[in-house]
Design an enzyme around this catalytic site. Structure first.
Site, mmCIF file in Angstrom:
data_model
loop_
_atom_site.group_PDB
_atom_site.id
_atom_site.type_symbol
_atom_site.label_atom_id
_atom_site.label_comp_id
_atom_site.label_asym_id
_atom_site.label_seq_id
_atom_site.Cartn_x
_atom_site.Cartn_y
_atom_site.Cartn_z
ATOM 1 N N CYS A 58 -5.562 12.840 12.827
ATOM 2 C CA CYS A 58 -6.174 11.549 12.553
ATOM 3 C C CYS A 58 -6.078 10.719 13.823
ATOM 4 O O CYS A 58 -5.585 11.194 14.837
ATOM 5 C CB CYS A 58 -5.484 10.847 11.393
ATOM 6 S SG CYS A 58 -3.845 10.296 11.819
ATOM 7 N N ILE B 274 7.262 7.357 17.148
ATOM 8 C CA ILE B 274 6.941 8.055 15.893
ATOM 9 C C ILE B 274 5.650 8.874 16.027
ATOM 10 O O ILE B 274 5.606 10.037 15.652
ATOM 11 C CB ILE B 274 6.798 7.056 14.718
ATOM 12 C CG1 ILE B 274 8.018 6.141 14.622
ATOM 13 C CG2 ILE B 274 6.551 7.801 13.402
ATOM 14 C CD1 ILE B 274 9.291 6.783 14.165
ATOM 15 N N ARG C 50 -0.129 14.772 13.162
ATOM 16 C CA ARG C 50 0.455 14.538 11.845
ATOM 17 C C ARG C 50 0.453 15.757 10.913
ATOM 18 O O ARG C 50 -0.207 15.761 9.873
ATOM 19 C CB ARG C 50 -0.232 13.351 11.167
ATOM 20 C CG ARG C 50 -0.041 12.068 11.922
ATOM 21 C CD ARG C 50 -0.715 10.906 11.274
ATOM 22 N NE ARG C 50 0.032 10.349 10.151
ATOM 23 C CZ ARG C 50 -0.409 9.343 9.417
ATOM 24 N NH1 ARG C 50 -1.580 8.819 9.674
ATOM 25 N NH2 ARG C 50 0.319 8.872 8.436
ATOM 26 N N ASP D 164 4.098 20.243 7.812
ATOM 27 C CA ASP D 164 4.959 21.426 7.739
ATOM 28 C C ASP D 164 6.279 21.157 7.015
ATOM 29 O O ASP D 164 6.811 22.030 6.321
ATOM 30 C CB ASP D 164 5.222 21.967 9.159
ATOM 31 C CG ASP D 164 5.810 20.903 10.074
ATOM 32 O OD1 ASP D 164 5.221 19.801 10.160
ATOM 33 O OD2 ASP D 164 6.866 21.136 10.681
ATOM 34 N N ARG E 102 -9.031 -0.532 4.137
ATOM 35 C CA ARG E 102 -8.179 0.509 3.572
ATOM 36 C C ARG E 102 -6.800 -0.043 3.239
ATOM 37 O O ARG E 102 -6.161 0.449 2.309
ATOM 38 C CB ARG E 102 -7.994 1.652 4.584
ATOM 39 C CG ARG E 102 -9.237 2.448 4.826
ATOM 40 C CD ARG E 102 -8.927 3.604 5.709
ATOM 41 N NE ARG E 102 -7.787 4.336 5.168
ATOM 42 C CZ ARG E 102 -7.201 5.363 5.768
ATOM 43 N NH1 ARG E 102 -7.647 5.774 6.930
ATOM 44 N NH2 ARG E 102 -6.193 5.984 5.218
ATOM 45 N N ASP F 290 4.326 0.763 12.210
ATOM 46 C CA ASP F 290 3.176 0.066 11.624
ATOM 47 C C ASP F 290 3.072 -1.392 12.067
ATOM 48 O O ASP F 290 2.118 -2.083 11.695
ATOM 49 C CB ASP F 290 3.239 0.138 10.086
ATOM 50 C CG ASP F 290 2.936 1.538 9.572
ATOM 51 O OD1 ASP F 290 2.402 2.355 10.346
ATOM 52 O OD2 ASP F 290 3.236 1.813 8.397
ATOM 53 N N LYS G 41 0.838 -1.214 0.000
ATOM 54 C CA LYS G 41 0.000 0.000 0.000
ATOM 55 C C LYS G 41 0.867 1.256 0.000
ATOM 56 O O LYS G 41 0.641 2.174 -0.797
ATOM 57 C CB LYS G 41 -0.894 -0.005 1.252
ATOM 58 C CG LYS G 41 -1.581 1.329 1.516
ATOM 59 C CD LYS G 41 -2.473 1.286 2.731
ATOM 60 C CE LYS G 41 -1.811 1.519 4.055
ATOM 61 N NZ LYS G 41 -1.507 2.927 4.387
ATOM 62 N N ASN G 42 1.843 1.294 0.901
ATOM 63 C CA ASN G 42 2.591 2.541 1.082
ATOM 64 C C ASN G 42 3.653 2.780 0.006
ATOM 65 O O ASN G 42 4.315 3.811 0.001
ATOM 66 C CB ASN G 42 3.201 2.602 2.485
ATOM 67 C CG ASN G 42 2.116 2.821 3.530
ATOM 68 O OD1 ASN G 42 0.979 3.144 3.199
ATOM 69 N ND2 ASN G 42 2.460 2.632 4.799
HETATM 70 N N1 EPU Z 1 5.713 14.921 10.877
HETATM 71 C C1 EPU Z 1 5.681 16.278 11.145
HETATM 72 N N2 EPU Z 1 5.673 17.143 10.080
HETATM 73 C C2 EPU Z 1 5.685 16.727 8.805
HETATM 74 C C3 EPU Z 1 5.730 15.351 8.531
HETATM 75 C C4 EPU Z 1 5.744 14.453 9.594
HETATM 76 O O1 EPU Z 1 5.646 16.688 12.304
HETATM 77 O O2 EPU Z 1 5.677 17.573 7.889
HETATM 78 C C5 EPU Z 1 5.742 13.947 11.987
HETATM 79 C C6 EPU Z 1 4.491 13.088 12.055
HETATM 80 O O3 EPU Z 1 3.438 13.748 12.728
HETATM 81 C C7 EPU Z 1 5.007 11.867 12.771
HETATM 82 C C8 EPU Z 1 6.446 11.733 12.248
HETATM 83 O O4 EPU Z 1 6.776 13.028 11.751
HETATM 84 O O5 EPU Z 1 5.022 12.090 14.151
HETATM 85 C C9 EPU Z 1 6.641 10.729 11.131
HETATM 86 O O6 EPU Z 1 5.612 10.840 10.184
HETATM 87 P P1 EPU Z 1 5.778 10.492 8.646
HETATM 88 O O7 EPU Z 1 5.659 11.752 7.859
HETATM 89 O O8 EPU Z 1 6.967 9.642 8.423
HETATM 90 O O9 EPU Z 1 4.467 9.621 8.399
HETATM 91 P P2 EPU Z 1 3.645 9.591 7.057
HETATM 92 O O10 EPU Z 1 4.567 9.797 5.933
HETATM 93 O O11 EPU Z 1 2.454 10.468 7.168
HETATM 94 C C10 EPU Z 1 3.955 7.057 6.512
HETATM 95 C C11 EPU Z 1 3.057 5.883 6.308
HETATM 96 C C12 EPU Z 1 2.441 5.499 7.642
HETATM 97 C C13 EPU Z 1 3.578 5.144 8.610
HETATM 98 C C14 EPU Z 1 4.535 6.331 8.725
HETATM 99 C C15 EPU Z 1 5.753 6.038 9.579
HETATM 100 C C16 EPU Z 1 2.303 6.181 4.047
HETATM 101 C C17 EPU Z 1 1.205 6.498 3.108
HETATM 102 N N3 EPU Z 1 2.023 6.240 5.349
HETATM 103 O O12 EPU Z 1 3.136 8.102 7.025
HETATM 104 O O13 EPU Z 1 1.653 4.343 7.418
HETATM 105 O O14 EPU Z 1 3.061 4.843 9.879
HETATM 106 O O15 EPU Z 1 4.991 6.721 7.426
HETATM 107 O O16 EPU Z 1 6.451 4.958 9.083
HETATM 108 O O17 EPU Z 1 3.392 5.852 3.624
HETATM 109 C C18 EPU Z 1 -0.120 2.849 7.819
HETATM 110 O O18 EPU Z 1 0.175 2.280 6.756
HETATM 111 O O19 EPU Z 1 -0.945 2.355 8.643
HETATM 112 C C19 EPU Z 1 0.489 4.136 8.140
HETATM 113 C C20 EPU Z 1 -0.010 4.950 9.053
#
Ligand code: EPU
Length: 460
Positions: A160, A370, A165, A168, A440, A348, A22-23
């Site tokens: 969420c 995380i 999340r 920025d 999902r 995850d 998925k990711n």
């Molecule tokens: N964060 C910020 N600012 C940003 C971006 C991230 O503060 O601009 C914080 C987030 O709030 C979090 C941390 O940084 O505390 C890491 O978040 P990340 O951006 O890595 O998460 P994501 O990219 O939104 C992806 C996966 C998630 C998985 C996380 C961590 C996808 C579509 N989603 O999310 O997958 O948990 O990386 O590995 O790739 C799932 O599949 O169930 C899922 C939630």
């Protein structure tokens, strides 16, 4: 709303095929926005999140064609009963792929999709709130839209079930590449005649942030360097697809990614990598029930941290070239974990391990680093008889000899998976409500579990 009824206490035994990730699929679908030529993706999992992404792309003017593959994991097989369908410009945007046709399920319970995206008619670089609110990964269109159209309007995702999340870091990176960014009425409005390569440093490791910036940089002028980049295998899969489209990227899989911008990208045929979190989830489900399993089409080297912990818990694991076998002990040993960006233990998989620790011998300490609010499954596991105490970002799990079935509520995707695992191990019946979360991100979970002998039924 669908629910899942599980009769627990039956060891899972057998072989199933792992679906596409998925990711990896979600960002790679967005990468098609970067070119005017058709992009054909195979091994795309049939998931609600994929359907949402296709709907999002279609309403931007991307022509989307979805074909089902007849046999499990075999792209050469003829498409199933239904012929290729087009969503979007020439089709019906409200229908998720396959919703109106009989399912084609291979022996091992998968029916991957082949998706062709043609973004030559892209004319509406907007991601509306209605779609973004159901799937945060929609924000992945921002970088590609800006790079290709010079403009994007993308709804801010908001919070969420697993935390605030913010995005920025995505915005900070695009601004450093010269984009003008404003937020109006809940929408990010970004503009740039042509993005310029820059040196980017993200304050924390962010997976979709890295992906968004990497995609944007492909068409920027000059070199972009992303420091503190996410090293997740899905980032590497996206980079490999972009490289196959003509992008000049090096360092994906390390924490410094370099991208030399090019004028244009071309079309590609690309196969999505196997889902490492789905793989880990079935390993845990089998471990929890004292069974054995062989997972085919799996990518073991992306799962080192998870496999190590399963071995510490007493499981026997054998790695084959593209399969993993697990045999569980009579009772698992408790294992402590601390989530971290890749190659650390994946957040995850945290919920699934909490279910294992709930029935293991001993005490485990689970630290979530995380997301700030990713223990929603703990209270539901407690309803099944688990002994868990939460203190901030740490859970203390004292294993109990057995859980007992009850009605529980799924709160997010991986929390739902942990309840399924606990339900499979528990005595008696467990009814899981709100399983739309599972749909999902897990392709035909109840069918795959049934193929392993699990007594799992979807009820309306
Ligand atoms: N964060 C910020 N600012 C940003 C971006 C991230 O503060 O601009 C914080 C987030 O709030 C979090 C941390 O940084 O505390 C890491 O978040 P990340 O951006 O890595 O998460 P994501 O990219 O939104 C992806 C996966 C998630 C998985 C996380 C961590 C996808 C579509 N989603 O999310 O997958 O948990 O990386 O590995 O790739 C799932 O599949 O169930 C899922 C939630």
């Amino acid at each position: 709303m669908d629910k899942l009824l599980i009769e627990g206490g039956v060891p899972l035994q057998g072989e199933i095929a792992i679906s596409g990730a998925k990711n990896a699929a979600l960002p790679i679908l967005c990468a098609a926005l970067l070119t005017r030529e058709p992009v054909t993706l195979t091994n795309v999992p049939e998931l609600n999140d994929v359907a949402t992404m296709l709907k999002l792309l279609a309403q931007m003017g991307v022509k989307v064609t979805v074909e089902k593959v007849g046999a499990a994991g075999n792209e050469d097989a003829p498409p199933g009963a239904d012929s290729p369908r087009t969503v979007g410009a020439a089709g019906n945007e409200d229908v998720p792929p396959g919703a109106d046709s009989p399912r084609t399920v291979g022996a091992a319970g998968t029916a991957p999709l082949t998706v062709t995206l043609d973004a030559s008619g892209l004319d509406n670089p907007v991601a509306p709130y209605e779609l973004v609110k159901t799937m945060r990964a929609s924000v992945l269109v921002l970088g590609p839209l800006l790079a290709r159209c010079g403009e994007a309007r993308v709804s801010l995702p908001g919070g969420c079930a697993i935390g605030a999340r913010p995005v920025d870091q995505h915005l900070k990176g695009l601004a450093a590449m010269g984009a003008e960014i404003g937020v109006e009425q809940g929408y990010v409005h970004a503009r740039a005649t042509r993005l310029k390569g820059a040196r980017l440093f993200t304050d924390m490791v962010t997976v979709t942030g890295t992906e968004n910036l990497m995609m944007a940089a492909c068409l920027a002028e000059g070199e972009t360097v992303i420091e503190n980049a996410a090293r997740e295998p899905e980032v590497v899969d996206l980079a490999n697809c972009l490289i196959a489209m003509g992008a000049r990227i090096s360092g994906a899989g390390t924490d410094v990614i370099r991208i030399q911008g090019v004028e244009r990208l071309h079309g590609v045929d690309y196969r999505i990598m196997p889902d490492r979190i789905e793989t880990g989830t079935y390993l845990c489900a089998t471990a929890a029930t004292g069974g054995w399993v062989r997972l085919t089409g799996a990518f073991a080297s992306a799962l080192d941290a998870v496999i190590d912990k399963l071995m510490d818990a007493g499981c026997e694991i054998v790695l084959e070239r593209d399969a993993i076998r697990l045999a569980a002990p009579r009772r698992l040993k408790a294992v402590s974990i601390r989530t971290a960006p890749y190659p650390g233990f994946p957040t995850d998989m945290q919920a699934q391990f909490m279910a294992l620790d709930a029935i293991a011998e001993g005490t485990a300490v689970i630290r979530e680093t995380i997301f700030e609010n990713r223990f929603m499954h703990a209270v539901e596991l407690i309803r099944l008889g688990a002994d868990i105490r939460i203190d901030g970002n740490t859970a203390f799990v004292q294993g109990v000899p057995r859980l007992a079935g009850a009605t529980v509520m799924a709160t997010d995707l991986r929390a739902s998976a942990s309840l399924v695992i606990a339900g499979l191990a528990a005595e008696g019946e467990t009814l899981i409500e709100r399983i739309y979360h599972l749909d999902r991100g897990y392709e035909r979970m109840e069918e795959k579990l049934a193929a392993l002998g699990g007594r799992v039924r979807r009820v309306k």
